[in-house]
Design an enzyme around this catalytic site. Structure first.
Site, mmCIF file in Angstrom:
data_model
loop_
_atom_site.group_PDB
_atom_site.id
_atom_site.type_symbol
_atom_site.label_atom_id
_atom_site.label_comp_id
_atom_site.label_asym_id
_atom_site.label_seq_id
_atom_site.Cartn_x
_atom_site.Cartn_y
_atom_site.Cartn_z
ATOM 1 N N GLY A 75 0.970 -1.399 -0.026
ATOM 2 C CA GLY A 75 -0.017 0.036 0.038
ATOM 3 C C GLY A 75 0.992 1.295 -0.175
ATOM 4 N N ALA A 76 2.183 1.219 -0.339
ATOM 5 C CA ALA A 76 3.067 2.189 -0.090
ATOM 6 C C ALA A 76 2.403 3.440 -1.145
ATOM 7 C CB ALA A 76 4.521 2.049 -0.356
ATOM 8 N N THR B 63 6.637 -0.434 2.814
ATOM 9 C CA THR B 63 5.859 -1.879 3.167
ATOM 10 C C THR B 63 6.552 -2.947 2.728
ATOM 11 O OG1 THR B 63 4.617 -1.633 1.022
ATOM 12 C CG2 THR B 63 3.616 -0.747 2.964
ATOM 13 N N ASN C 270 8.990 0.790 -1.459
ATOM 14 C CA ASN C 270 9.214 2.028 -1.909
ATOM 15 C C ASN C 270 8.767 3.087 -0.878
ATOM 16 O OD1 ASN C 270 6.985 0.723 -3.474
ATOM 17 N ND2 ASN C 270 6.417 2.758 -3.324
ATOM 18 N N ASP D 116 10.629 4.030 -7.477
ATOM 19 C CA ASP D 116 10.131 2.662 -7.218
ATOM 20 C C ASP D 116 10.730 1.418 -7.261
ATOM 21 O OD1 ASP D 116 8.047 1.090 -6.215
ATOM 22 O OD2 ASP D 116 7.113 0.730 -8.463
ATOM 23 N N TRP E 65 8.445 -9.494 -8.353
ATOM 24 C CA TRP E 65 8.402 -10.212 -7.375
ATOM 25 C C TRP E 65 8.662 -11.866 -7.579
ATOM 26 C CZ3 TRP E 65 5.103 -14.330 -8.031
ATOM 27 C CH2 TRP E 65 4.024 -14.286 -8.961
ATOM 28 N N CYS F 253 -6.388 6.369 -12.933
ATOM 29 C CA CYS F 253 -7.162 5.311 -13.522
ATOM 30 C C CYS F 253 -6.211 4.163 -14.064
ATOM 31 C CB CYS F 253 -8.111 5.720 -14.757
ATOM 32 S SG CYS F 253 -9.272 7.089 -14.231
ATOM 33 N N CYS G 163 -5.312 0.552 -12.890
ATOM 34 C CA CYS G 163 -6.030 -0.674 -13.239
ATOM 35 C C CYS G 163 -6.388 -0.836 -14.630
ATOM 36 C CB CYS G 163 -7.256 -0.671 -12.197
ATOM 37 S SG CYS G 163 -6.935 -0.866 -10.501
ATOM 38 N N HIS G 164 -6.707 0.154 -15.263
ATOM 39 C CA HIS G 164 -7.205 0.165 -16.564
ATOM 40 C C HIS G 164 -6.344 0.350 -17.671
ATOM 41 C CE1 HIS G 164 -11.398 -0.052 -15.240
ATOM 42 N NE2 HIS G 164 -11.252 0.747 -14.330
#
Length: 713
Positions: free
Chosen positions: A210-211, A269, A289, A334, A422, A637, A640-641
């Site tokens: 959630g950083a 995080t 980050n 990041d 990851w 946006c 996600c999009h």
């Protein structure tokens, strides 16, 4: 919360009736425990001795050192061509699947999207029970990178899962019933959990994400019996006026400037990697980050900003700080250090060393002395341009002029998705090589023209329009071959490449290594492949019908070795870079696929379908409104999009939305939560009616662009 079961017999009876015989497999030294009296009968003795139980995969990295290497060798480079599909299990989702399955005494425990847990018969794939934590779908507004989960932990008859909404849940391993559930985060804050928990001596360890959205990172330990919180270690300091939790936070605060705690808490995080050395009794965590990404805003005047982008060693009993190494001081791109951490013992310069290895996002491969964090070596594992090298005297990367994009736009390699993300790597002690799911592509960074911190929204502090795709299709096409992905075999002793296999693009799966001279990896274009570990030769492949990002595991039952991988395209690249996901694609049929020698199973055919059907209304908005919508879309946006309103297959492509024809309906979706149950949250706190309409105007523009482009094809 839902729990379903299709068992034909009680799980305890299943375990006893199965007569699980862990035989010696082709030269493996295999421990032969008694048939367990209960499922998930895992304790400290078994986890500490996991190397001697190759028939099981009892923790996230198989062993505490997280090497992801198995000594099973019934399946080898000599016979892997005979591998076939033994069974598959449909996960009933089209979202990304990132989980590492666990197998304990013939039972597989794995997670699907939205933190759903399944217990399966590892011989046949028959479902024993399933548990759905029923996460509110609009929670995905706080997830940077899909509603994914990377797996569970098991301990003495319980299965532990970190839930997307921040809960830690303990399930009865026999029935899937909830034993206890605790909130590990403040539910009012934009935390998520996607990582797998770990268990050390009866303590469940879990971090969070959630950083980007504004939180203060930490890792916590909970008691397995009842979920009582035992300790918490914060990764960045809080408001100095309120005092510090410990000396580590007081030390870290000296490396920050400004009022970072007012910008969401600083970030940092612990969203993925952990490893444990039982001899040194040290837990190693990777830290992410900052909030925002841009250090110029987060900590004006500079500073290292500890413990962002750091590897931190803690005492697992107390959470006490021991040492740290920061891979990217004052990070601003990041460049997290949450990537896979691997522990190994090896000889370096004629001396035996206990090492820790990591290939974080920043593009350098690090070898540290894990006793005290001393840097032993570092070299770039991809071609990068933000720094020239790592200074061995200071341990710091030597940055190039302008890399921090303070005064002008900079095209930086690697991008915010990193040279390695990851997706777990693996270490083979026989070859001495680390196998890295590497990638190489650039991103444009520039200062945000007007930054205003928005609680609960993405706060990057960079210019979203500058970071978008070019408008020219020819320019977009020219970028595609520059977005590279590969399986890289890296020699940590010489800090050099041993071999590589180039893939069709980035975001390929995690890696499994075996003593059968094999490396298994899935690819973004939907193929599960076995390579020779020594040379990287492709020896076998299977069409998975969907992209693969998760790593494989291997286990044995009744003298037969299995290889299993969870498939399902997803994650950050799949969401953001829709332009570079196939324009016409298979549905994302997410499954567990499990293989053994001599099997001949097949998957049912899947029909191809268009990713978007263009039917846009006429363009009536002004160029100024469309441009305003472009900027708003990229800031609010895109995550996600997809960049420039091109979806990455996981979420419906807005360019085909029926709401483009209905301004009131569009506003109800964006600002009133009309589709909250489908995952589209209410964004009225961030966009007013005029801004919502500007975004609609921009998407209509892009829909016409897409329609015209398709007509030319």
């Amino acid at each position: 919360m839902k729990n379903t079961s299709s068992r034909s017999m009680p799980l305890r009876t299943f375990l006893m009736a199965g007569s699980i015989s862990l035989v010696l497999l082709a030269g493996c030294q295999t421990k032969e425990p008694a048939v367990p009296a209960a499922p998930a009968a895992v304790d400290s003795e078994r986890l500490l001795g996991a190397a001697a139980e190759p028939a099981n995969w009892m923790s996230h990295g198989r062993t505490y050192d997280e090497q992801r290497h198995s000594t099973l060798q019934q399946i080898s480079s000599e016979n892997v061509a005979e591998l076939g599909l033994a069974w598959s299990f449909d996960l009933q989702t089209e979202r990304g699947i990132e989980a590492t399955s666990l197998v304990v005494d013939g039972i597989m425990y794995m997670t699907s999207a939205w933190s759903i847990v399944h217990a399966l018969d590892a011989r046949t794939g028959a479902v024993l029970w399933s548990y759905d934590p029923e996460v509110a779908k609009d929670k995905q507004r706080h997830g940077c990178c899909d509603a994914v989960n990377r797996g569970v932990a098991v301990w003495q008859g319980q299965v532990f899962v970190g839930v997307y909404d921040g809960r830690l849940v303990a399930l009865d391993a026999e029935t899937g019933a909830v034993n206890w559930s605790v909130a590990t985060v403040d539910p009012e804050l934009p935390f998520t959990i996607t990582g797998a928990p770990r268990v050390i001596d009866g303590k469940i360890l879990i971090g969070n994400g959630g950083a980007e959205f504004g939180v203060r990172g930490f890792i916590s330990a909970y008691a397995v019996a009842d979920g009582e919180q035992l300790w918490r270690f914060y990764t960045v300091p809080g408001n100095p006026e309120l005092g510090f939790e410990n000396a580590a936070m007081e030390m870290a605060a000296k490396t920050w400037n400004g009022k970072w705690w007012e910008l969401g808490g600083g970030g940092g995080t612990v969203w993925d990697s952990m490893a444990y050395d039982p001899e040194l009794d040290l837990l190693y965590i990777g830290v992410g980050n900052g909030t925002p990404w841009n250090q110029e805003i987060r900590s004006p005047g500079g500073g290292d900003n500890l413990f962002l982008s750091s590897i931190v060693a803690l005492r697992p009993d107390s959470g006490e700080y021991v040492w740290h190494y920061q891979t990217t001081p004052g990070e601003t791109w990041d460049y997290t250090a949450t990537q896979h951490i691997v522990l190994a013992d090896m000889e370096l310069d004629g001396k035996p060393r206990k090492v820790l290895m990591q290939a974080p996002k920043n593009g350098f491969f690090y070898v540290l002395d894990r006793t005290d964090g001393t840097l032993l070596s570092a070299n770039n594992y991809i071609d990068l341009n933000w720094a020239t090298h790592v200074d061995m005297e200071t341990g710091r990367p030597v940055e190039v002029a302008g890399a921090r994009y303070r005064d002008e736009t900079m095209i930086i390699v690697p991008s915010y998705l990193g040279g390695h993300n990851w997706h777990p790597m693996a270490y083979n002690p026989d070859t001495g090589l680390v196998y890295i799911p590497a990638q190489e592509f650039a991103a444009a960074y520039a200062q945000a023209a007007d930054f205003e911190y928005r609680p609960g929204a993405a706060n990057l502090g960079t210019d979203g329009v500058i970071g978008s795709l070019p408008d020219s299709q020819a320019a977009r096409d020219a970028i595609r071959p520059l977005m590279q992905g590969r399986l890289l075999a890296w020699d940590p002793k010489t800090q050099s490449e041993a071999w590589r296999v180039e893939h069709t693009g980035p975001w390929n799966g995690g890696v499994l290594s075996t003593a059968g001279n094999l490396v298994f990896q899935g690819t973004a274009d939907g193929t599960f492949v076995a390579y020779s570990a020594d040379k990287g030769e492709s020896l076998w492949q299977f069409p998975a019908q969907t992209g693969i990002v998760a790593p494989a595991i291997t286990y044995a039952i009744d003298g037969e070795q299995y290889v299993s991988v969870n498939v399902g395209w997803g994650g950050a690249y799949a969401l953001v870079f829709g332009e570079y996901v196939r324009a016409e694609s298979l549905p994302n049929v997410s499954r567990v696929l499990t293989f053994k020698l001599g099997a001949d199973g097949t998957l049912p055919p899947v029909e191809w379908r268009p990713t978007v059907v263009f039917n846009p209304p006429s363009r009536s908005a002004s160029a100024e409104l469309e441009a305003r919508g472009f900027a708003l879309y990229q800031d609010g946006c895109m995550g996600c999009h997809g960049l420039n309103a091109v979806s990455g297959l996981l979420i419906p492509d807005l360019r085909g939305s029926a709401y483009l024809h209905d301004a009131d309906g569009w506003n109800a979706v964006v600002r009133e939560g009309a589709l909250a149950e489908q995952g589209m949250a209410d964004f009225s706190a961030y966009f007013d009616r005029e801004e919502s309409e500007a975004i609609r105007a921009y998407v209509i523009q892009q829909a016409w662009r897409g329609k015209e482009l398709r007509a030319k094809q």
